[in-house]
Design an enzyme around this catalytic site. Sequence first.
Site, PDB file in Angstrom:
ATOM      1  CE  LYS A  88      -3.782  -2.423   2.306  1.00  0.00           C
ATOM      2  NZ  LYS A  88      -4.632  -2.539   3.513  1.00  0.00           N
TER       3      LYS A  88
ATOM      4  CD  GLU B 165      -5.962 -12.322   3.789  1.00  0.00           C
ATOM      5  OE1 GLU B 165      -5.380 -11.223   3.811  1.00  0.00           O
ATOM      6  OE2 GLU B 165      -6.989 -12.538   3.096  1.00  0.00           O
TER       7      GLU B 165
END
Length: 297
Positions: free
Chosen positions: A151, A213
Site C-alpha cells: 500500500k 492468508e
Amino acid sequence: MSISDVLNPADLMHPDAFLSPLAIDDAVARALAEDLGRGGDVTSVATIPPAVHAHAILVARQAGVIAGLPLAVAVFQRLSPDINIQAHVHDGNAVAKGVHVLTISGPARAVLAGERTALNFVGRLSGIATLTSDYIRHAGVTKMRVCDTRKTTPGLRALEKYAVRCGGGFNHRFGLDDAVLIKDNHIAVAGGVKPVLERARAHVGHLVKIEIEVDTLDQLREVLATGLADVVMLDNMDIPTLREAVAITNGRVVLEVSGGITLASMGEIAKTGVDYVSAGALTHSAPNFDVALDIDA
C-alpha cells in the site's frame, strides 16, 4: 558529524538499507520535470540575477527519524554543478526539533528551484521512517518484526520501502512477482484452502516460500493439515484469537499478523508470540515530517 562537499548521494544512505541509484535518478528526474515544467522557475529567473549565490539550511522542525537525504542532494546537484552541500546527519538518524540537517550553498536560482522538490522527498520519507520507528517502539522488546505492505504511492514504492528500513522496519514483498501470497480471493476462486495450496506448491520452485492468508482458526488448522504453507497471515484477528493461533501452530509455520494494525495495538500483538506484523499504515497513512529550507542571510 559533518560531511563536507558531498558529491555522492549514496554517502547519506542508511548503512543497512540499500536504495538503488537508478531509483534515485528516476525519481528526481520525474519530480523536477513535474515542478519545472517547460519554462523552469520563472519567478526566480525574473527576480534573481544569475550570479547571485544563496546559503540555505535544511532544518527539522520536529523530532523524528530522517530519510530521503540522498534524493534531496541529487535534486540540487541535478540543477547546478556548483552546488556545495554539507550533511550533518545521515538517513536513519534520529533528530531533535531544530536540528540542521543539510547546509546548501550555490547559485540562488538552483537552490530556490530545488527547494520544494527536495523538501517533498525528505518530508514524505522522514514521515514514513518516523512512523515506522514509533510502531517499533510501541511493540516493545520482542522477536516480532514490523513490516510494510504494497500500500504505497504509485511510482514511489522503492523509496517508501527504503524509508521503512530507515525507521528500523522490514520490507514485505515489493510486488506481485517476488513472492507467493495467497489471499482470500485466491482461495475463493481456486475452490478452497487445500486446492489453492496444492496448485501453488506444484507450480513454484523448491526455493520459493508460500504464504497464505486465513480469517479463522478453522482455516489455520486446514492449512496446517496440508503441510504446504511456509507462512500464515492471520488477518483481522483479535488478541485472544491470535494467542490461540500461536498455540495451535506451535512453531510449525511462521505467523504474520495483518489488518487494522495501529500504534495502540502493537504491544499486545507482540506479546502473543507472532513472528511478524505487516501494517499498511506505515506508508499509506504516515504524516508528513515537518522540514524547512531557511535562507541564511
